[in-house]
Design a protein around this motif. Sequence first.
Motif, PDB file in Angstrom:
ATOM      1  N   GLY A  48       0.827  -1.204   0.000  1.00  0.00           N
ATOM      2  CA  GLY A  48       0.000   0.000   0.000  1.00  0.00           C
ATOM      3  C   GLY A  48       0.861   1.254   0.000  1.00  0.00           C
ATOM      4  O   GLY A  48       1.608   1.487   0.940  1.00  0.00           O
ATOM      5  N   GLY A  50      -0.490   4.310  -0.188  1.00  0.00           N
ATOM      6  CA  GLY A  50      -1.328   5.441   0.183  1.00  0.00           C
ATOM      7  C   GLY A  50      -0.641   6.209   1.311  1.00  0.00           C
ATOM      8  O   GLY A  50       0.521   5.953   1.630  1.00  0.00           O
ATOM      9  N   GLN A  51      -1.361   7.134   1.957  1.00  0.00           N
ATOM     10  CA  GLN A  51      -0.736   8.003   2.962  1.00  0.00           C
ATOM     11  C   GLN A  51      -0.133   7.226   4.111  1.00  0.00           C
ATOM     12  O   GLN A  51       0.932   7.583   4.616  1.00  0.00           O
ATOM     13  CB  GLN A  51      -1.728   9.032   3.470  1.00  0.00           C
ATOM     14  CG  GLN A  51      -2.976   8.483   4.083  1.00  0.00           C
ATOM     15  CD  GLN A  51      -4.073   9.520   4.182  1.00  0.00           C
ATOM     16  OE1 GLN A  51      -4.281  10.330   3.269  1.00  0.00           O
ATOM     17  NE2 GLN A  51      -4.794   9.520   5.292  1.00  0.00           N
ATOM     18  N   SER A  52      -0.790   6.130   4.524  1.00  0.00           N
ATOM     19  CA  SER A  52      -0.231   5.350   5.640  1.00  0.00           C
ATOM     20  C   SER A  52       1.053   4.647   5.235  1.00  0.00           C
ATOM     21  O   SER A  52       2.028   4.630   5.981  1.00  0.00           O
ATOM     22  CB  SER A  52      -1.241   4.300   6.116  1.00  0.00           C
ATOM     23  OG  SER A  52      -2.438   4.906   6.501  1.00  0.00           O
ATOM     24  N   ASP A  72       2.177  -1.103  -4.555  1.00  0.00           N
ATOM     25  CA  ASP A  72       0.771  -0.713  -4.650  1.00  0.00           C
ATOM     26  C   ASP A  72       0.173  -1.211  -5.960  1.00  0.00           C
ATOM     27  O   ASP A  72       0.787  -1.083  -7.016  1.00  0.00           O
ATOM     28  CB  ASP A  72       0.603   0.810  -4.546  1.00  0.00           C
ATOM     29  CG  ASP A  72      -0.822   1.190  -4.155  1.00  0.00           C
ATOM     30  OD1 ASP A  72      -1.010   1.733  -3.052  1.00  0.00           O
ATOM     31  OD2 ASP A  72      -1.747   0.886  -4.929  1.00  0.00           O
ATOM     32  N   ALA A  73      -1.044  -1.754  -5.837  1.00  0.00           N
ATOM     33  CA  ALA A  73      -1.732  -2.294  -7.021  1.00  0.00           C
ATOM     34  C   ALA A  73      -2.157  -1.188  -7.976  1.00  0.00           C
ATOM     35  O   ALA A  73      -2.286  -1.416  -9.175  1.00  0.00           O
ATOM     36  CB  ALA A  73      -2.959  -3.083  -6.559  1.00  0.00           C
ATOM     37  N   GLY A  80      -4.815   4.932  -3.022  1.00  0.00           N
ATOM     38  CA  GLY A  80      -5.841   5.377  -2.087  1.00  0.00           C
ATOM     39  C   GLY A  80      -7.148   5.696  -2.792  1.00  0.00           C
ATOM     40  O   GLY A  80      -7.301   5.461  -3.991  1.00  0.00           O
ATOM     41  N   PRO A  81      -8.077   6.273  -2.056  1.00  0.00           N
ATOM     42  CA  PRO A  81      -9.402   6.546  -2.632  1.00  0.00           C
ATOM     43  C   PRO A  81      -9.503   7.871  -3.385  1.00  0.00           C
ATOM     44  O   PRO A  81     -10.412   8.074  -4.170  1.00  0.00           O
ATOM     45  CB  PRO A  81     -10.298   6.587  -1.394  1.00  0.00           C
ATOM     46  CG  PRO A  81      -9.411   7.103  -0.304  1.00  0.00           C
ATOM     47  CD  PRO A  81      -8.027   6.583  -0.607  1.00  0.00           C
ATOM     48  N   ARG A  92     -13.085  15.347   4.375  1.00  0.00           N
ATOM     49  CA  ARG A  92     -14.116  15.608   5.377  1.00  0.00           C
ATOM     50  C   ARG A  92     -13.491  16.214   6.623  1.00  0.00           C
ATOM     51  O   ARG A  92     -14.149  16.892   7.388  1.00  0.00           O
ATOM     52  CB  ARG A  92     -14.812  14.302   5.710  1.00  0.00           C
ATOM     53  CG  ARG A  92     -15.534  13.727   4.485  1.00  0.00           C
ATOM     54  CD  ARG A  92     -15.900  12.279   4.635  1.00  0.00           C
ATOM     55  NE  ARG A  92     -16.399  11.736   3.361  1.00  0.00           N
ATOM     56  CZ  ARG A  92     -16.443  10.439   3.101  1.00  0.00           C
ATOM     57  NH1 ARG A  92     -16.035   9.557   4.011  1.00  0.00           N
ATOM     58  NH2 ARG A  92     -16.874   9.992   1.948  1.00  0.00           N
ATOM     59  N   SER A  93     -12.204  15.961   6.814  1.00  0.00           N
ATOM     60  CA  SER A  93     -11.559  16.446   8.030  1.00  0.00           C
ATOM     61  C   SER A  93     -11.068  17.875   7.835  1.00  0.00           C
ATOM     62  O   SER A  93     -10.914  18.318   6.701  1.00  0.00           O
ATOM     63  CB  SER A  93     -10.396  15.533   8.386  1.00  0.00           C
ATOM     64  OG  SER A  93      -9.782  15.041   7.234  1.00  0.00           O
ATOM     65  N   VAL A 154      -0.126  -7.586  -4.232  1.00  0.00           N
ATOM     66  CA  VAL A 154       0.309  -8.655  -3.328  1.00  0.00           C
ATOM     67  C   VAL A 154      -0.801  -9.675  -3.207  1.00  0.00           C
ATOM     68  O   VAL A 154      -1.940  -9.329  -2.882  1.00  0.00           O
ATOM     69  CB  VAL A 154       0.708  -8.085  -1.966  1.00  0.00           C
ATOM     70  CG1 VAL A 154       0.936  -9.199  -0.944  1.00  0.00           C
ATOM     71  CG2 VAL A 154       1.970  -7.234  -2.114  1.00  0.00           C
ATOM     72  N   GLY A 187      -5.511   0.215   3.654  1.00  0.00           N
ATOM     73  CA  GLY A 187      -6.681   1.094   3.616  1.00  0.00           C
ATOM     74  C   GLY A 187      -7.909   0.606   4.348  1.00  0.00           C
ATOM     75  O   GLY A 187      -7.877  -0.334   5.143  1.00  0.00           O
ATOM     76  N   MET A 188      -9.051   1.270   4.038  1.00  0.00           N
ATOM     77  CA  MET A 188     -10.303   1.019   4.754  1.00  0.00           C
ATOM     78  C   MET A 188     -10.762  -0.420   4.608  1.00  0.00           C
ATOM     79  O   MET A 188     -11.318  -1.002   5.528  1.00  0.00           O
ATOM     80  CB  MET A 188     -11.404   1.942   4.214  1.00  0.00           C
ATOM     81  CG  MET A 188     -11.197   3.406   4.462  1.00  0.00           C
ATOM     82  SD  MET A 188     -11.497   3.885   6.163  1.00  0.00           S
ATOM     83  CE  MET A 188     -13.258   3.706   6.288  1.00  0.00           C
ATOM     84  N   ARG A 358      -9.382 -11.199   1.640  1.00  0.00           N
ATOM     85  CA  ARG A 358      -8.233 -10.434   1.171  1.00  0.00           C
ATOM     86  C   ARG A 358      -7.244 -11.364   0.472  1.00  0.00           C
ATOM     87  O   ARG A 358      -6.752 -12.345   1.090  1.00  0.00           O
ATOM     88  CB  ARG A 358      -7.529  -9.729   2.325  1.00  0.00           C
ATOM     89  CG  ARG A 358      -8.352  -8.727   3.066  1.00  0.00           C
ATOM     90  CD  ARG A 358      -8.693  -7.538   2.226  1.00  0.00           C
ATOM     91  NE  ARG A 358      -7.529  -6.944   1.583  1.00  0.00           N
ATOM     92  CZ  ARG A 358      -7.599  -5.862   0.785  1.00  0.00           C
ATOM     93  NH1 ARG A 358      -8.773  -5.317   0.537  1.00  0.00           N
ATOM     94  NH2 ARG A 358      -6.525  -5.375   0.229  1.00  0.00           N
ATOM     95  N   GLU A 360      -4.157 -11.135  -0.077  1.00  0.00           N
ATOM     96  CA  GLU A 360      -2.861 -11.253   0.597  1.00  0.00           C
ATOM     97  C   GLU A 360      -2.954 -12.077   1.887  1.00  0.00           C
ATOM     98  O   GLU A 360      -1.924 -12.505   2.420  1.00  0.00           O
ATOM     99  CB  GLU A 360      -2.271  -9.865   0.892  1.00  0.00           C
ATOM    100  CG  GLU A 360      -3.077  -8.978   1.808  1.00  0.00           C
ATOM    101  CD  GLU A 360      -4.142  -8.160   1.108  1.00  0.00           C
ATOM    102  OE1 GLU A 360      -4.704  -7.258   1.747  1.00  0.00           O
ATOM    103  OE2 GLU A 360      -4.465  -8.481  -0.050  1.00  0.00           O
ATOM    104  N   ASN A 430      -6.378  10.894   8.574  1.00  0.00           N
ATOM    105  CA  ASN A 430      -5.353  11.922   8.670  1.00  0.00           C
ATOM    106  C   ASN A 430      -4.848  12.151  10.084  1.00  0.00           C
ATOM    107  O   ASN A 430      -3.662  12.300  10.304  1.00  0.00           O
ATOM    108  CB  ASN A 430      -5.861  13.216   8.053  1.00  0.00           C
ATOM    109  CG  ASN A 430      -6.124  13.000   6.581  1.00  0.00           C
ATOM    110  OD1 ASN A 430      -6.353  11.861   6.173  1.00  0.00           O
ATOM    111  ND2 ASN A 430      -6.112  14.044   5.810  1.00  0.00           N
TER     112      ASN A 430
END
Length: 481
Positions: A48, A50-52, A72-73, A80-81, A92-93, A154, A187-188, A358, A360, A430
């Motif tokens: 992944g 994304g941000q994490s 990352d796929a 990410g989204p 949203r934050s 993965v 992710g989520m 999942r 993986e 975030n």
Amino acid sequence: MTALTGAGPAALAVLEARIAHGRECLIDRFDDWVPPAKGRDCDVVIVGGGQSGLAAAFGLMRMGINRVRVLDAATAGGEGPWVRFARMLTLRSPKWLWGPELGIPDLSFRAWCEAAHGPAFYAAIAKIPKDLWMDYLVWFRRVVGVTVENEATVRGIEPDAGGLRVAVTRGGLEQWLATRKVVLATGMDGCGKPALPAQLTAGLAPGTFAHTLDAIDFPALKGRRVAVLGAASSAFDNASTALEHGAAEVRLYCRHTTIARHNPNMSLVYPGSLQAFSDLDDGLRWEVMRHVFARASAPTRETLNRAVRQPGFRLVLGAPWQRLAAQDEGIAITTPAGTWSADFVIFGTGFAPDLASRPELATCADLIALWRDRYHPPPALASEAVGAYPYLGPGYEFLERTPATAAWLRDVHCFNYGATPSHGISVGGNPAMRFGVPRLVHAIVRDFMRADVEHHRRRMMSPPEPELDEGEWLGPWASAG
Ligand SMILES: Cc1cc2nc3c(=O)[nH]c(=O)nc-3n(C[C@H](O)[C@H](O)[C@H](O)COP(=O)(O)OP(=O)(O)OC[C@H]3O[C@@H](n4cnc5c(N)ncnc54)[C@H](O)[C@@H]3O)c2cc1C
């Protein structure tokens, strides 16, 4: 300190030079101290980008763990989204919320935004446009030097003699990567799948329904009747997007008679909870998470207003879907509040924890301890939802369901939404990275020190660089006693 003037490439160059200087001042890089292990392609695979995943890689590099591969796929810039299935206009934050900068102000979204678009632009935005957030993440990874290997999926993790091996598919080819640690920054839906009620979709033709996580052909919904199930932000965002693409009408169905007004996650956004939720006892964590999961979060005000302002928007309350049936004139939607018809259905029903779903984790899901294996609540606090999540260790590591069956799972760190019941909201969102990443990095450093203990015993007891040259203390002032 060179002040930032103006906006654009020149200001960004000044900012990046300042970051480089700042990191030098902080001595923010260390040489590798993890001894290279035979037959390993790397020390850590992060699944992944994304941000994490980016923040985790950055955190590890700052601790001198540099043999890290981030896979990352998604295609580059599509992690990410944000530019894939997030259909809100802004995050949203709040815009000031911390991100992956891990305490370095010049790496923050604000610093980048002011340099790239100007302080006035930053001051003017109420919330961060989602595409801009993606631009920032792409910039962030370049500036901190995290390489993401894209279009690499993965498909499995298993133990081998030297640690772990990870099955990766890219360009239609399958390869194995040998590593010592795996971080699932996926992710989520990292521990599950979109929640699609099978009893509702069973009677529907392919192409007539989708989940909010799916790619949806919104232009094709022009002039059509769309039904959305769910009343959290994603449901409203998809309803608005369908109307903005010319849908004739969008009916959003909420099973409750009111729309949620609160986002219960926000009650966990304070340092004590973000830092130490996982140190609380099982009973309290279970109770809090049962409360958080009891009802989907409220849509934000912007999200609600974007939908209700559109003439074709309708909200149907107290209308859980009992049955869907494909008919000539469309899909018949049966609810206690009546029956309606639609041409296309969107499920805004969130995610369901299901490790086996999942790719993986498919081969090891049964070996992983879940909350229902480790904690048995009083009957009044029963919760299938919380029970289905993995019961993680203090460093986000998976634990074996049955002792002495899969100790290797401790080298797989679940750094995605699936960690929520164990670690609160210290992953993914975030506000999370500032607290979650140091905890993850500490666990990986701890495990490498312990795994290579003989190497470190020798290192810690080996003579360091001498302070003095041989006999440097000798001179006329020195005499034998
Ligand atoms: C629609 C939406 C809106 C959100 N809005 C906000 C918000 O405004 N504020 C906030 O704080 N949080 C928000 N969140 C929550 C959270 O911040 C996001 O989910 C964020 O994307 C989490 O970052 P991440 O890096 O953990 O996961 P992601 O950004 O989802 O990245 C995970 C990556 O893992 C990759 N991946 C997954 N499985 C594999 C595999 N097997 N092999 C290879 N790659 C894989 C995916 O391609 C993806 O790029 C939102 C979430 C969603 C879904």
